[in-house]
Enzyme design. Sequence first.
Site, short mmCIF file in Angstrom:
data_model
loop_
_atom_site.label_atom_id
_atom_site.label_comp_id
_atom_site.label_asym_id
_atom_site.label_seq_id
_atom_site.Cartn_x
_atom_site.Cartn_y
_atom_site.Cartn_z
N GLU A 279 -3.30 -9.66 3.92
CA GLU A 279 -4.15 -9.31 5.06
C GLU A 279 -5.29 -10.30 5.28
O GLU A 279 -5.66 -10.59 6.40
CB GLU A 279 -4.75 -7.91 4.86
CG GLU A 279 -3.78 -6.79 5.05
CD GLU A 279 -3.09 -6.40 3.75
OE1 GLU A 279 -3.05 -7.22 2.82
OE2 GLU A 279 -2.56 -5.28 3.70
N GLU B 4 0.84 -1.21 0.00
CA GLU B 4 0.00 0.00 0.00
C GLU B 4 0.86 1.25 0.00
O GLU B 4 0.57 2.23 -0.66
CB GLU B 4 -0.93 -0.02 1.20
CG GLU B 4 -2.02 -1.07 1.08
CD GLU B 4 -2.86 -1.17 2.33
OE1 GLU B 4 -2.30 -1.50 3.40
OE2 GLU B 4 -4.07 -0.92 2.24
#
Length: 701
Positions: A137, A117
């Site tokens: 995640e 990210e």
Amino acid sequence: MSSAAETSSATRINPVVELRRDGEIAVLAVNSPPVNALSAQVREGIVEGIRQAGTDASVKAVVLHCDGRTFFAGADISEFGKPPKQPMLPEVVDFIEASSKPVVAALHGTALGGGLETALACHYRVAVPSAKCGFPEVKLGLLPGAGGTQRLPRLVGPERALEMITSGSPISAKAAKEMGIVDEIVDEGNLLASAIAFARKVVAENRPLKKVRDLDDKIAAARGKPEIFQEFRKANARKFRGFQAPEYNIRCIEAAVNQPFDEGIKLERKLFQELVSGEQSAAQRHVFFAERQVWKIPDISDDTPTLPVKKVGVIGAGTMGGGISMNFANAGLPVTIVEAKPEALERGLGVIRRNYESTAKKGRMSMEDVERRMGLLTGSLNMEDLADCDLIIEAVFENMAIKKEIFSKLDAIAKPGAILASNTSYLNVNEIAAMTKRPEHVLGMHFFSPANVMRLLEVVRGEKTDKRVIATAMQLGRQIGKIAVLVGVCHGFVGNRMLEPRQREANRLILEGAMPWDVDRVLYEFGFPMGPFAMADLAGLDIGWSRETSKGETVREILCEQDRRGQKTGAGFYDYDESRNAKPSKLVEQIILDLSAKKGIARRTISDQEILERCVYTMINEGAKILEEGIAIRSSDIDIVWINGYGWPIYRGGPMFYGEQVGLGKVLDRLRVYEAKLGPEFKPSALLERLVAEGKGFRDL
Ligand code: T1G
């Protein structure tokens, strides 16, 4: 590993972040071992570094680079569940993207989760060929909570984003380049210098500040096509069953397609908060760390010497022996497989070949690989051929007399220093070791069927097993891709010992009022891949049964006597159609009713909650006894055994973690109720009583 480019000056921002210069290019260098996780200190260092670079007119571009083995491997998981520390990662990511000067991410190692990210918020990304990037995640019961669900679809399109984010699997730098995640692949080992050169080129060519958030073409093409998401949900329903996070990730990606960026971010943040504070993510984060704890053995350190294992012997070419042999051949170790009869040996080697060929047919292996691995396997009818093996694993019938005879013979054949291991599932490894003059070289290596697939390996430590032998077996477990858990000697060690109370209760419950399909439904809905009766039908009801000794006293014996032996005979506890679809059997129901009557048991309605508590709380109690007796080193090892050996749903963290989530006090109270009603099998362990009295959990031990 990237080589640090020559940089003229450096400003230490904090202990883990430095701002270096290479002419007009600033290098924001992060060094926070072991994996440059985005801890609070790293986050604040990045913000300060970008700020300083932004206010320094002589800086024209920034390279964001991590020293050590990897670019940021994600948010610092150890911070979750604790009070948040500013700046939070979403703010850091937005700060990078808002930089007035181009920021180039230099990727090596594994740019994962928040790390990726962070890279997506940079204006450009370069990577060495060995770099990988991904969003794991979902494996932690989470979603990319720093803009990943909104930026990735804009870069690669929703279909690829759905796959990448809900699988959690990393992709190669090459694939990332093809998808547009990486702008340039640079020379391995020359990352920093190449990234600086790339930044210099961006400046020289006056390239725009490419913000991923502004990209629209790939999501515009998906707008008004809800079928993309519905079909994805349908195609993955089985894999996602019971999990919360995959659906939440899908919703965020759907929002990326249909809503403005900032609205999508709001949804991402809302759903992330729900997940990170929920029970499933707590369980999956527990498993993440528990899988790394199993290798830590109190009296064995990293510098405990291991014994060389260059050649392996396996006795028995049946289902287990064949699967075990494949593990070592897959790791490139030659294996001699010994069988008693030629036809058994031939059959065993044939099964192995067919296994490999079917993998090759699925494209997961080349035919050259098949031949290479088969070439590592040597069949023999003579135990003498094991004389030069460094490790010999016995995988024959689960009978102590047979095992003792084999180990006695092996002791005379095996070379000095060879390790002798039994694949026994239950039996006393000390008694087996006593048949040899080398008990210090004897231990258990309990594989789980199918042995070439199941990740779990129980390494059973005998009372005389030498530390070096333990260290060698654990290291070998890692080498063959297993998760090895060190356990002590008792009947069934950890996994099978805890399986027994669950089986006992399941069998009692169907005589007291439940039916097999009730018990199976409750445990299936809890998250197990299947319940105990469906599992028995799959494995075959006649394992260990014989007509000669059958007494017709249990449902299973009666079914075997009627040749209802499970799926293989088209009927067992269930009736099966030609596609092996199971359905409850009226005949079995009558057999059960008749047996209850014959035993004088007054059947009653039994709630799902009682089925669950009697099957699961008794396992937790057994786990507590295992801890009391020192059969397992820590409660999380027990969790790892059950997740990797028996399909315990990972989003429930394992039996011991689950017990703590339910509340040990509640588990204790319910065991006492059943003890009073049903008998001493439910007697709570002393450890459980002590922990509840002290207000502690298993992880406080
Ligand atoms: N946070 C904290 N510690 C970590 C960590 C992490 N992300 N990753 C690894 N460690 C520790 C690990 O516990 C071990 O510690 C040591 O590093 C070596 O790890 C906001 C919310 C990177 C592929 O899920 O997959 O970003 O036992 O033994 O085999 O959207 O670690 O030595 O004390 O595994 O070489 C997403 C998890 C987080 C990546 C390296 N990132 N890590 O494997 O070493 S959530 C992940 C891994 C997130 C954002 C979201 C692997 C690895 P110790 P290791 P390895």
